[in-house]
Design a protein around this motif. Structure first.
Motif, PDB file in Angstrom:
ATOM      1  N   LEU B  16     -69.747  18.529 -40.287  1.00 16.10           N
ATOM      2  CA  LEU B  16     -70.801  19.505 -40.010  1.00 16.10           C
ATOM      3  C   LEU B  16     -72.136  18.870 -40.321  1.00 16.10           C
ATOM      4  O   LEU B  16     -72.263  18.129 -41.297  1.00 16.10           O
ATOM      5  CB  LEU B  16     -70.623  20.762 -40.862  1.00 16.10           C
ATOM      6  N   LYS B 103     -64.950  25.188 -40.966  1.00 21.22           N
ATOM      7  CA  LYS B 103     -64.850  25.019 -39.510  1.00 21.22           C
ATOM      8  C   LYS B 103     -64.527  26.344 -38.827  1.00 21.22           C
ATOM      9  O   LYS B 103     -65.037  26.620 -37.739  1.00 21.22           O
ATOM     10  CB  LYS B 103     -63.764  24.003 -39.184  1.00 21.22           C
ATOM     11  N   ASP B 104     -63.675  27.130 -39.442  1.00 17.46           N
ATOM     12  CA  ASP B 104     -63.320  28.418 -38.841  1.00 17.46           C
ATOM     13  C   ASP B 104     -64.531  29.343 -38.741  1.00 17.46           C
ATOM     14  O   ASP B 104     -64.599  30.189 -37.870  1.00 17.46           O
ATOM     15  CB  ASP B 104     -62.237  29.112 -39.668  1.00 17.46           C
ATOM     16  N   ASN B 105     -65.427  29.181 -39.682  1.00 17.90           N
ATOM     17  CA  ASN B 105     -66.561  30.098 -39.732  1.00 17.90           C
ATOM     18  C   ASN B 105     -67.868  29.383 -39.443  1.00 17.90           C
ATOM     19  O   ASN B 105     -68.899  29.693 -40.026  1.00 17.90           O
ATOM     20  CB  ASN B 105     -66.638  30.753 -41.113  1.00 17.90           C
ATOM     21  N   VAL B 106     -67.794  28.438 -38.554  1.00 16.23           N
ATOM     22  CA  VAL B 106     -68.943  27.557 -38.389  1.00 16.23           C
ATOM     23  C   VAL B 106     -70.224  28.329 -38.040  1.00 16.23           C
ATOM     24  O   VAL B 106     -71.317  27.987 -38.481  1.00 16.23           O
ATOM     25  CB  VAL B 106     -68.633  26.446 -37.366  1.00 16.23           C
ATOM     26  N   VAL B 107     -70.058  29.422 -37.304  1.00 14.29           N
ATOM     27  CA  VAL B 107     -71.252  30.180 -36.917  1.00 14.29           C
ATOM     28  C   VAL B 107     -71.864  30.864 -38.136  1.00 14.29           C
ATOM     29  O   VAL B 107     -73.080  30.814 -38.347  1.00 14.29           O
ATOM     30  CB  VAL B 107     -70.917  31.195 -35.814  1.00 14.29           C
ATOM     31  N   TYR B 110     -73.542  28.371 -40.247  1.00 17.79           N
ATOM     32  CA  TYR B 110     -74.841  27.997 -39.702  1.00 17.79           C
ATOM     33  C   TYR B 110     -75.879  29.074 -39.957  1.00 17.79           C
ATOM     34  O   TYR B 110     -77.020  28.785 -40.308  1.00 17.79           O
ATOM     35  CB  TYR B 110     -74.719  27.707 -38.206  1.00 17.79           C
TER      36      TYR B 110
END
Lengths: 1105, 428
Positions: B16, B103-107, B110
């Protein structure tokens, strides 16, 4: 393509990074979405296709699809994949209503705007609109994004937005403005001067939310402008505890620097304890001699800082604790230092990385002041789980703390460390033992013996390190230790580490006279293995051979020659060189000459013992707690901590006076000069722009007006300015004339005023002079001259209405409006890049562009059929007057005021008032005037003093007040010769408007732009007698100074106006639906809108005339 | 300030990246990888790494490196503290802070990072504020959002952001009003081979879980506040009051938070609640070594010692260990040479012991390092320092809350994630 989303698991193997995206995809089962998984890694074409798909999703009508696409794009950004080709598709969604979608678009924009500057400009207007949103979160985030888009061309817009936001009511928005300052500064350092003005303003802010951010901006933009801090110093100290923790860190660091420049050293009395700063010691000694009688008294402000930071040692934030610690270290009297110890030791229980930094700082402190940390020695004992760099630091500190009293404890602890499985650490411990041995002479022998014992250790690194350390120790007292040397010679065969072997050989050579029998034997062995040795060992073999040749040539002559021959053909040129040098030096021949006579003295010269000292010895040159200190090298942007001044600068600069705007000293005076300077620059800029085009075409009118000005300013201003002004003002005019229709419409607002200008100016100049002379007495001639130059600078703008305000506004305060033409130019340069590209974009310096005006202009530029916004005369002027001063309270003087609803002759942003003063006493009242001191921020144009008012007479005068588009009352003092009366004028919201006329079509168009939060409406039930068109019109215009727009429909009534101060449009429409009526008000000034709505509502529901 | 952030997993992949200013190429991480290669252990990577144009400051948590890129002078602790705060926030939001969770909750990640920093300067780090801006993902909410199209992004500026109590949101409502306080103490001690204590320290924290309606104002007083030698507070605690009266007075944040951490001065004699008897010996010339270890409770005020875990790093020469525990299970990793023994609860009648032999590398000489023994344990209902809460009062609200206080003592921790090393015994 379609089937790929079915199973994301298989892709996860290839690129598990994608799983987040995939998971999101599964949740929202979108038909036809593609997995971004494995395809990404395979081919460009696949990549391309995938993005095509995202593009489709973005262009669809469904919000959910768009959101999904954005989420995947953010996923791409997070992975560092390039998604820039989606820019056009993404940027369209910037105005989306869906807040999450919008935020993700923001994320995207900020990431790629730099690369796609032209396209990024498309989004700017959205942010400008959002900057005026009533929701502070939206305003703030718009400013955040706008300022994060690193597109140089929008610098002027950013500047305006920052200035506007810096005066926002919401502290959160002001905080964002402070952040934006740094962004703009890094984008365009030329804006520095103007940014400093904003910083100065924000530094005065009392909100704790803003304090940290603005100090951060200060540190980044103008850390040297320490003068800006003076007035805010005490406030910052007092606010500090309530500031959020990150802000605290920044403020504390800044105040540390500040204090070092403003206060005298508190260390005089006990400077003796300061072992390391010998200079400080002598300084203070001298000082004492000079003023022995004067004991040190700490400046109360210095004490304030120390006192207010102390509670923060208890903060949970380690950075805050460290910041306070360094502040105490650099500022507190030495005897108060101990309070930071405990807190620092507490930090050692935090995360590994925190420990690392804290230990480094403790290491530096412990060199100078052992006593601070000695009671906590056990906290520095090494644990087996510590990381290597932590262990080394702890060792360093323990070594620093060692003294005669505790050395035995420490050595016992060291013994355990030597046995550690971490060999690098064991080696470091041996070094530390060596340090202790040299520092504390009592234990040198003990240590040496211990080290010798270690020579029999099985681990090679330990042995090698011991040898190296022993070598260093022996150098200090070689004569007594031939045993040790012999012992080492014996060990030599078992030691393989080159450094250790080299050390032993060096010892042999150096002290060969102490071990006369062994040394030649060692040389013999070395001759055998010479070729297999490492370079460093070879060099020492050559050295040893040379030394033995000089002391014992009988036994070693042949050996030496053999070794020198070997060295001569060595592969390494260093060794060849050395061999050649040694041969010439020691072997006498004809060529060698005089040098060989001195060979013995050269080679066998007594060598000074190496000093074993801490690696942290010189770290105190950096401020503690900084990055530079951690790295032991100056990081970029490091701000040097200055030495204490010998004599404290004037303390009174920190005195904050009770608000009395005219009599400002110190910092404000300086800022005024800044202000003036920037003005000058502004004009010289514009000269560059326009001079070429318009050189020498001065019109009579403008030059005469400017010459008039120059009378007042000639003492301070350069002559050249004169022509600048005329030419620039000229150019403004002519360019606007020649250019286009839209500009004409703007011009139309002016003529009526221009007539008044010259007269008006005279008055203003009079005022200005008055102000100057006052400030002169306070702050010297410099400020007065700069004052006058700023005065005259703004004069020029007076036809575009900003200058007037500034006049009496002695505080540097945002001015509501700005030169209209300038704005336009800027807009042009923004949008029509080709036409105006070489023109440097100037930012408005002294004045702030009102956002509404800007958006108005934008509207004008975008639509070719510009609406004609024409000021008109009021439809209705109420005769009612309001009481200002009752004759009872006024001791016979009574005053009444009424709103004339005419544009004010004193300034475009002022509301015109008529004041009727009457004298009900039996004596004449003399010198009736309004006091210069205005207690509120409003700008008031005073009437000329009435010299004499006869008994029972009354007089009517006019005045102007700039209410700043708020209904806040204007308070001022009405004075007679004897008395002063506080009076206040509370304007109704309707009086803050000026009517304008426009066509119905324009009205609808403007209304369409001001929707959403800018619209407020209400439904009322009309009383029957109000339903007629006449009564509706009458009622509305009596409440508010609005223009009536001829309406095509019978049941719809429209009224329009603009706010006096900022010129924002105010649109009112009343739609009758029997028996109800819907009142709608559209304006950017939402507060005014809702107030106006309430009043119109009451007016229409009340029966009666 | 903070320019960019890279998240790097244990295998050295950047998974990330986030930039707050201009984009910094990820090649800057090469300097980090170099340092990583040089370090023998993951923990040994220096926290601050200078590169020609940037400085990298990293923290390692949950086997993820959080690498911040900065460009100019900034207090390093500022960055480090912030990075830890980021990890705490992730943990708070996703339950765990792992690569998979991020990664699962990348949004959401961010969005969080976007809110937490503006131009590299922290904007909102208070969990209560963040949770109002961005709602933590739950399964239910994800489903609801998918169906209704609503979002988990707040539209209004959290009220806390502007108020004088930024840590508390307004309009909190509970049907059951409860306030729980856990007094957790940890002992750090080093004991030498003869059994005498070299250092012993007690550190304690009071963790609170407060679910109270409205704006309660709490005061917490101790029977023996003098025990507390050095304290650090949550920002909600009124420092003046503590200075004057030694009373904790505060408007609590909503939910879980750490109210106080304290240190009990080492001057007070610390009673070590567990003792160890051990005998580890290697005979010269033989390939066998003996291993004996017995644990016993001492000074526990009658409370049971639970969750005992013993671990020891055996010398490198040890090939294998053949041991016999009287209770629990043990494992020996022949690669890392780490012996760990999960003892469970200590029964004072039948002391747990671990006996047996170790096989050594043939031909290798007797190992000369002394293995250290680390012990981890828990004692419920006991604060080993003797700290006692006197009373808890609530002002400002009318209802009667349910109050609870729990004490616990456990083995010390030196790093957040590793509760391992408690009593370090230098055997030999």
């Amino acid at each position: 393509m379609l089937g790929m989303s079915a199973n994301s698991v298989s892709y996860n193997e290839q690129g598990s990074v994608e799983s987040g995206v995939d998971a999101a995809q599964e949740n929202s089962s979108i038909p036809g979405s593609i997995s971004s998984g494995g395809a990404a890694s395979s081919l460009f074409s696949a990549d391309y296709k995938k993005n095509e798909d995202l593009k489709e999703m973005l262009e669809s009508n469904k919000e959910s699809l768009k959101l999904e696409a954005m989420k995947r794009i953010v996923g791409l950004i997070a992975k560092g994949k390039n998604a820039s080709e989606l820019f056009p598709a993404v940027v369209k969604n910037v105005a989306s209503k869906n807040i999450e979608l919008k935020k993700l678009v923001y994320v995207y924009l900020v990431r790629y705007a730099e690369e796609q500057q032209d396209l990024a400009l498309l989004s700017i207007s959205t942010f400008q609109r959002a900057l005026k949103d009533p929701n502070q979160l939206i305003r703030a985030s718009a400013l955040r994004v706008l300022s994060s888009i690193r597109v140089p061309i929008i610098v002027p817009i950013m500047m305006l937005a920052i200035k506007e936001a810096a005066t926002d009511l919401s502290p959160y928005v002001r905080k964002t403005a402070a952040h934006a300052i740094q962004k703009l500064y890094s984008l365009d350092p030329d804006q520095k001067e103007h940014l400093i003005e904003v910083i100065e303003k924000l530094l005065k802010d009392k909100s704790t939310l803003v304090a940290g951010s603005v100090v951060m901006a200060f540190e980044e933009v103008c850390p040297d402008r320490i003068d800006l801090i003076h007035k805010n110093y005490r406030k910052l100290c007092n606010l500090l505890v309530d500031v959020e923790e990150w802000g605290q860190v920044v403020i504390i660091h800044m105040l540390t620097r500040y204090a070092r420049t403003q206060f005298v050293s508190p260390w005089r009395e006990d400077a003796v304890f300061d072992e390391n700063s010998a200079k400080a010691f002598y300084d203070s000694e001298e000082e004492r001699r000079v003023d022995q009688s004067k004991p040190y008294i700490m400046d109360p402000d210095h004490r304030l800082l120390l006192r207010n930071t102390k509670p923060l040692l208890q903060s949970r934030n380690t950075a805050v604790v460290m910041a306070v610690s360094q502040l105490y270290w650099h500022l507190a009297p030495k005897h108060e230092l101990s309070i930071i110890t405990k807190s620092l030791v507490r930090l050692l229980r935090s995360h590994r990385e925190v420990q690392y930094i804290v230990l480094q700082n403790i290491a530096t402190m412990s060199i100078q002041r052992k006593g601070m940390f000695e009671p906590f020695m056990k906290s520095f004992y090494v644990r087996s789980t510590d990381a290597t760099h932590i262990k080394t630091l702890k060792l360093e500190i323990l070594t620093n703390l060692a003294n005669e009293a505790n050395i035995s404890t420490i050595l016992r602890e060291f013994q355990t460390y030597v046995k550690s499985q971490d060999k690098a650490f064991a080696a470091a411990t041996i070094q530390a033992i060596g340090c202790c041995a040299t520092n504390i002479s009592e234990v040198t022998d003990t240590c040496l013996n211990g080290l010798v014992l270690l020579l029999s250790n099985r681990d090679e690194t330990v042995v090698a390190e011991s040898v190296v350390v022993i070598k260093k120790l022996l150098q200090t007292q070689p004569s007594q230790h031939s045993d040790i040397i012999k012992h080492m010679a014996k060990l030599f065969d078992n030691i393989t580490v080159p450094m250790a072997r080299a050390s032993i050989l060096w010892l042999m050579g150096e002290y060969c006279e102490h071990v006369p029998k062994i040394a030649p034997d060692v040389l013999r062995k070395m001759a055998k293995t010479f070729t297999d040795e490492e370079d460093i060992v070879k060099l020492q073999i050559v050295n040893l051979a040379a030394k033995l040749y000089l002391t014992n040539s009988k036994q070693t002559k042949l050996l030496t020659q053999y070794i020198l021959n070997l060295g001569k053909y060595d592969q390494n040129y260093d060794i060849r060189d050395r061999t050649r040098f040694i041969r010439q030096l020691i072997v006498p021949n004809e060529k060698s000459g005089a040098l060989s006579k001195y060979a013995r003295r050269i080679l066998m010269a007594p060598k000074p013992a190496p000093v074993l000292q801490s690696a942290f010895k010189d770290r105190d040159r950096f401020q503690l707690g900084t990055l530079s200190h951690t790295l032991n090298s100056q990081a970029s942007g490091y701000l040097e901590l200055s030495d204490w001044p010998a004599v404290a600068p004037d303390q009174s600069v920190r005195n904050v006076e009770v608000v009395e705007p005219v009599k400002e000293t110190g910092a404000p005076a300086l800022s005024k000069s800044k202000h003036a300077k920037s003005n000058e620059k502004f004009y010289s800029d514009s000269e560059e722009e326009d001079g070429e085009e318009e050189e020498g075409s001065n019109s009579e009118d403008s030059s005469s007006s400017s010459s008039e000005e120059s009378v007042s300013e000639s003492e301070s201003e350069e002559n050249s300015d004169d022509s600048n002004k005329s030419s620039s003002s000229q150019s403004e005019k002519s360019s606007s004339e020649s250019d286009s229709e839209k500009k004409k419409t703007l011009k139309n607002k002016k003529p009526q005023q221009q007539k008044l200008d010259s007269k008006d100016r005279k008055q203003k100049n009079g005022n200005a002079v008055k102000v100057e002379s006052r400030s002169e007495s306070e702050s010297g001639s410099e400020s007065s001259s700069s004052e006058s130059s700023s005065e005259s600078g703004s004069e020029l703008d007076s036809d575009s209405d900003s200058g007037t305000d500034q006049k009496k506004n002695t505080k540097p305060k945002p001015v509501q409006s700005k030169p209209v033409i300038k704005v336009e130019k800027k807009e042009v340069s923004l949008l029509d890049l080709d036409d105006f590209s070489p023109v440097p974009v100037t930012t408005p310096k002294s004045s702030i562009l009102s956002p509404n005006l800007l958006s108005d202009l934008q509207g004008l530029l975008i639509s070719p059929t510009a609406s004609a916004l024409q000021a008109s005369s009021p439809v209705f002027v109420p005769e009612t007057s309001h009481e200002l001063l009752h004759r009872m309270t006024g001791k016979g003087l009574s005053a009444q005021y009424r709103f004339t609803r005419q544009p004010c002759i004193y300034g475009n942003s002022m509301v015109s008032l008529q004041l009727t003063l009457s004298n009900s006493t039996d004596q004449a009242l003399e010198n009736i005037h309004i006091s210069e001191k205005s207690s509120t921020g409003q700008n008031i144009h005073r009437f000329n003093a009435i010299e004499r008012l006869e008994p029972q007479a009354s007089v009517t005068v006019s005045m102007g007040v700039d209410f700043n588009d708020s209904t806040q009352a204007a308070n001022f003092q009405l004075c007679t010769k004897e008395d002063e009366f506080s009076v206040s004028i509370q304007p109704a919201v309707g009086e803050l408007l000026l009517p304008i006329t426009m066509s119905e079509a324009d009205f609808t168009k403007e209304q369409g732009k001001l929707v959403g939060m800018n619209e407020s409406s209400a439904t009322i039930t009309m009383t029957p007698e109000n339903v007629s068109s006449q009564s509706v019109n009458r009622k509305v215009v009596s409440v508010a100074n609005l223009g009536v727009i001829p309406s095509g429909q019978e049941n719809i009534y429209r009224f329009s106006g603009k706010t006096v101060s900022s010129g924002s449009l105010v649109l009112v429409s009343v739609v009758l639906k029997d028996p109800d009526a819907v009142i709608t008000i559209n304006t950017e000034k939402t507060v005014m809108g809702s107030m106006l709505l309430r009043q119109v509502k009451t007016a229409l529901t009340n029966s009666g005339p | 300030m903070i320019h960019s952030l890279f998240l790097i997993n244990a295998s050295g992949d950047i998974f990330l990246e986030k930039h707050w200013k201009s984009v910094v190429s990820r090649s800057v991480c090469d300097y980090f990888f170099e340092a990583l290669e040089r370090a023998t252990e993951p923990e040994n990577v220096p926290p601050v790494i200078p590169t020609p144009h940037h400085y990298l400051i990293n923290v390692l948590r949950h086997r993820i490196y959080f690498v911040a890129v900065i460009q100019s002078e900034v207090p390093p602790l500022f960055v480090i503290e912030f990075l830890h705060r980021v990890v705490d926030t992730f943990q708070d939001y996703f339950g765990v802070c792992t690569e998979a969770a991020i990664k699962d909750n990348v949004v959401v990640v961010y969005e969080l990072l976007e809110e937490m920093l503006d131009n590299g300067f922290p904007l909102a780090t208070e969990s209560n504020i963040l949770k109002e801006l961005i709602k933590p993902p739950t399964i239910l909410r994800t489903v609801v959002n998918t169906i209704t199209g609503s979002t988990n992004v707040g539209e209004q500026l959290p009220t806390g952001q502007l108020s004088v109590v930024p840590w508390r949101r307004t309009g909190v409502k509970y049907t059951n009003n409860e306030a729980y306080f856990d007094v957790v103490e940890e002992i750090d001690a080093i004991i030498d081979k003869s059994g005498s204590t070299i250092t012993a320290e007690i550190q304690g924290v009071i963790d609170a879980c407060v679910k109270l309606t409205g704006m309660p104002d709490l005061t917490l007083s101790f029977m023996n506040p003098r025990l507390l030698d050095d304290v650090s507070f949550h920002p909600c605690v009124r420092f003046k009051r503590w200075e004057a009266e030694r009373i904790l007075s505060f408007i609590p944040p909503d939910g879980n938070f750490r109210l106080l951490s304290y240190h009990v001065s080492s001057q007070n004699l610390v009673a070590i609640p567990v003792y160890v008897k051990h005998n580890i010996s290697f005979r010269e010339g033989s390939s066998q070594g003996r291993f004996e270890l017995t644990l016993g409770p001492k000074q526990t005020m009658g409370k049971a010692v639970e969750s005992v875990l013993v671990s020891s790093q055996l010398p490198r020469g040890v090939l294998n260990a053949n041991l016999n525990p009287s209770q629990g299970t043990y494992t020996f990793d022949p690669v890392t040479k780490l012996l760990s023994w999960d003892v469970g609860k200590i029964n004072p009648q039948k002391l747990p012991s671990l006996k047996g032999s170790m096989s050594l590398q043939t031909g290798a000489s007797k190992p000369d390092e002394n293995p250290t023994i680390n012990i981890q344990f828990k004692i419920q209902q006991l604060a080993i320092s003797g700290l006692k809460v006197n009373r808890l009062d609530m002002y400002g609200e009318k209802y009667k809350p349910f109050k609870g206080i729990k004490y616990m003592t456990k083995a010390g921790k030196f790093q957040n994630d590793c509760h391992l090393l408690v009593i370090q015994k230098i055997a030999g």
